[in-house]
Design a protein around this motif. Structure first.
Motif, PDB file in Angstrom:
ATOM      1  N   GLU A 204       0.693  -1.320   0.122  1.00 14.41           N
ATOM      2  CA  GLU A 204      -0.083   0.019   0.189  1.00 14.41           C
ATOM      3  C   GLU A 204       1.074   1.305  -0.452  1.00 14.41           C
ATOM      4  N   SER A 205       2.033   1.091   0.575  1.00 13.88           N
ATOM      5  CA  SER A 205       2.875   2.745   0.616  1.00 13.88           C
ATOM      6  C   SER A 205       3.664   2.713  -1.172  1.00 13.88           C
ATOM      7  N   ARG A 207       1.877   2.300  -3.515  1.00 12.13           N
ATOM      8  CA  ARG A 207       0.621   1.891  -4.820  1.00 12.13           C
ATOM      9  C   ARG A 207       0.633   3.915  -5.648  1.00 12.13           C
TER      10      ARG A 207
END
Length: 268
Positions: A204-205, A207
């Motif tokens: 997620e960090s 994307r």
């Protein structure tokens, strides 16, 4: 030739074979320990996993018709195996005219919808990223498999199978790094003239930095080198008003949506 010319059977079978091949990579002792089983049925395959809810059947209706008897056979096998829920995935053109009746008899309800996409490998556009993208080495296989499994919330045996795929000739795993940190991963399964894009996962960090697009590009190059003509992929259809970045990336780089495939859910 456009992606619309690829047959539904080819698009479905490459996904089917990728799923079956991953399970087959687990040693027999692990398959028994975790309760994995694959049964070829109705021209497709049914996968069961004793300790989870990942039971599914796909590829039905492509070489022989879908009937109420066939669906009953699939459900009976899963019931005997101990499955409490099952996803049946059938391409829309393979659904019989009496499908509503079959659903009523066997208690099937509509689930999520998946978009099936395909494109010619030579038509894939280059994706760019500021991250470093490369094939993984055998020493990196465990880390790569853990990353992809963690992003999807997959149980331990899937990480083991993914790790084993790194040493198989039909699988081509890749990753993206931010410096020394592995931040994204994806796999390619080669099957004849088609190859399946699968296991795409980005932390997620990281994307929004082009990792997914670049991983599509490098896998298209690998598929071309392996003699494949087609790339096939699938991803979730977003709800009305929502967006799926993976779907957007695939279309932007040259994959064409072929059809939406409904999940049909059976619950014990």
């Amino acid at each position: 030739m456009s992606a619309e010319k690829i047959t539904t059977a080819l698009a479905e079978f490459v996904e089917l074979e990728a799923n079956a091949a991953i399970v087959a990579l687990l040693p027999a002792t692990d398959r028994e320990r975790y309760g994995f089983a694959v049964r070829r049925v109705g021209g497709g395959a049914s996968l069961a996993y004793r300790d989870g809810n990942l039971h599914k059947t796909l590829g039905l209706g492509l070489t022989e018709p879908v009937t109420g008897q066939l669906i009953g056979e699939v459900i009976d096998w899963h019931r005997e195996y101990g499955s409490t829920a099952l996803r049946i995935q059938i391409a829309p053109e393979a659904l019989p005219s009496n499908w509503d009746e079959i659903c009523a008899v066997h208690g099937l309800t509509a689930g999520r919808s998946t978009v099936k996409l395909a494109g010619e490998v030579d038509a894939i556009q280059p994706g760019t990223t500021d991250l470093r993208v490369a094939p993984i080495t055998p020493a990196q296989a465990g880390q790569w498999a853990s990353l992809t499994s963690d992003v999807f919330g997959m149980p331990e045996p899937f990480a083991k199978a993914a790790t084993a795929s790194a040493g198989q000739p039909d699988f081509h795993p890749y990753a993206a790094w931010d410096g020394d940190e592995m931040v994204a991963g994806a796999n390619l399964f080669v099957h004849g003239e088609a190859a399946s894009l699968n296991s795409d996962a980005t932390l997620e960090s990281h994307r929004g930095r082009g990792a997914h697009s670049a991983l599509i590009t490098v896998r298209a190059q690998a598929a071309a080198a392996a003699g494949c003509r087609w790339l096939v992929a699938e991803t979730s259809r977003p709800a009305p008003g929502d967006s799926n970045p993976s779907l957007n990336n695939m279309i932007r780089l040259g994959l064409t949506p072929l059809y939406d495939r409904q999940d049909w859910i059976w619950q014990a």
